[in-house]
Write an enzyme that holds these catalytic residues in place. Sequence first.
Site, PDB file in Angstrom:
ATOM      1  N   HIS A   1     -39.021 -99.546 -17.618  1.00  0.00           N
ATOM      2  CA  HIS A   1     -40.409 -99.864 -17.950  1.00  0.00           C
ATOM      3  C   HIS A   1     -41.277 -99.548 -16.734  1.00  0.00           C
ATOM      4  CE1 HIS A   1     -40.000-102.454 -21.754  1.00  0.00           C
ATOM      5  NE2 HIS A   1     -38.869-101.788 -21.584  1.00  0.00           N
TER       6      HIS A   1
ATOM      7  N   ARG B   1     -39.143 -97.690 -32.068  1.00  0.00           N
ATOM      8  CA  ARG B   1     -38.595 -99.053 -32.039  1.00  0.00           C
ATOM      9  C   ARG B   1     -39.224 -99.882 -30.925  1.00  0.00           C
ATOM     10  NH1 ARG B   1     -36.270-102.818 -28.714  1.00  0.00           N
ATOM     11  NH2 ARG B   1     -35.197-101.106 -27.647  1.00  0.00           N
ATOM     12  N   ASP B   2     -38.869 -99.571 -29.699  1.00  0.00           N
ATOM     13  CA  ASP B   2     -39.384-100.342 -28.573  1.00  0.00           C
ATOM     14  C   ASP B   2     -40.901-100.217 -28.479  1.00  0.00           C
ATOM     15  OD1 ASP B   2     -39.641-101.784 -26.257  1.00  0.00           O
ATOM     16  OD2 ASP B   2     -38.133-100.691 -25.144  1.00  0.00           O
TER      17      ASP B   2
ATOM     18  N   ASN C   1     -42.948 -98.838 -21.708  1.00  0.00           N
ATOM     19  CA  ASN C   1     -41.852 -98.009 -21.209  1.00  0.00           C
ATOM     20  C   ASN C   1     -42.411 -96.839 -20.400  1.00  0.00           C
ATOM     21  OD1 ASN C   1     -39.354 -98.937 -23.052  1.00  0.00           O
ATOM     22  ND2 ASN C   1     -41.203 -98.915 -24.289  1.00  0.00           N
TER      23      ASN C   1
ATOM     24  N   CYS D   1     -41.176-105.771 -24.274  1.00  0.00           N
ATOM     25  CA  CYS D   1     -40.282-106.756 -24.878  1.00  0.00           C
ATOM     26  C   CYS D   1     -41.060-107.995 -25.278  1.00  0.00           C
ATOM     27  CB  CYS D   1     -39.179-107.130 -23.894  1.00  0.00           C
ATOM     28  SG  CYS D   1     -38.073-108.421 -24.525  1.00  0.00           S
TER      29      CYS D   1
END
Length: 314
Positions: free
Chosen positions: A213, A20-21, A253, A244
Amino acid sequence: MNEFDLVLPTAVDVREVGMRDGLQLEDPLPLAAKLQMLEALVATGVRRIEVTSFVSPRAVPALADADQLAAELHQFDGVHFSALVANPRGAVRAVDAGLTSLEYVVSASDSHSRANAGRPTAAAVAAVGEIAELAHGAGGSLEVIVATAWDCPFEGRTPIARTVDVTRAAVTAGADHLCLGDTIGTTTPVRVVRLLDAVRRASPGTPLGVHFHDTRGTGQANALAALQAGVTQLDASVGGLGGCPFAPGASGNIATEELVYWLADAEVATGIDLDALLAAASVTERAVGHELPSSLHRAGGRNAPRGVVMGSVV
């Protein structure tokens, strides 16, 4: 234990967020490539995977196939899948797709909340109760992730009291879990511990995780500080992929393989196989078509060829 030992938990629950991220800033991948990446991640032994987000495909085109991906998750046993949602509409979509462990992001700063969700923080918090009802009605749970918990790219440092107010309101509205996000990778170990302490005092007994992050190279140090402060739930992304899209300058991350590498040395159990994780990073790198930021992925584990470090003869 001697006077030089770190005080760490015996086990840590790592949530893999690369699906996802990690992918949300990338060009859209074919579903087949995502499934190859997911298969490689499941093979590592990781028990929790944040697999996608049910958000506007216009805002995050890389995750427009959330429903199709969710339909394939029955192939994978022994993994707890969760999905991020941005509003009650997304929560309905996720539950209808069979994902009932929901994550809902609330930004502690108004400016980031408007950029990320199109509404101020208070309006985002007001939706927690409805999303919690949807999750609980489907037999699931809701985790509220507080973005910009330490710093905002538009407003600067987030006051501790502001983040505490958001977490307290989320728990009051029905959140089962909390997670604090260092959205732009600016916090440091001392600030990590101070905020964790304040949030815990405001919402005692509520499970609390962290999402760091590594934008400024402090991500793993922050993870260590959080563990020493008693946190046992950490997010990490294969290869250090991610960031983001609504926070200028927010890069990857913390890398899952780097986290697992030093946790293994510290005899902290994760249930994750490092060699399989490095293999998953290679699968991910091929899928996205560019080098991943993880130093460990580039250098290899201790089984890398002797005399070669980071591509140089020593």
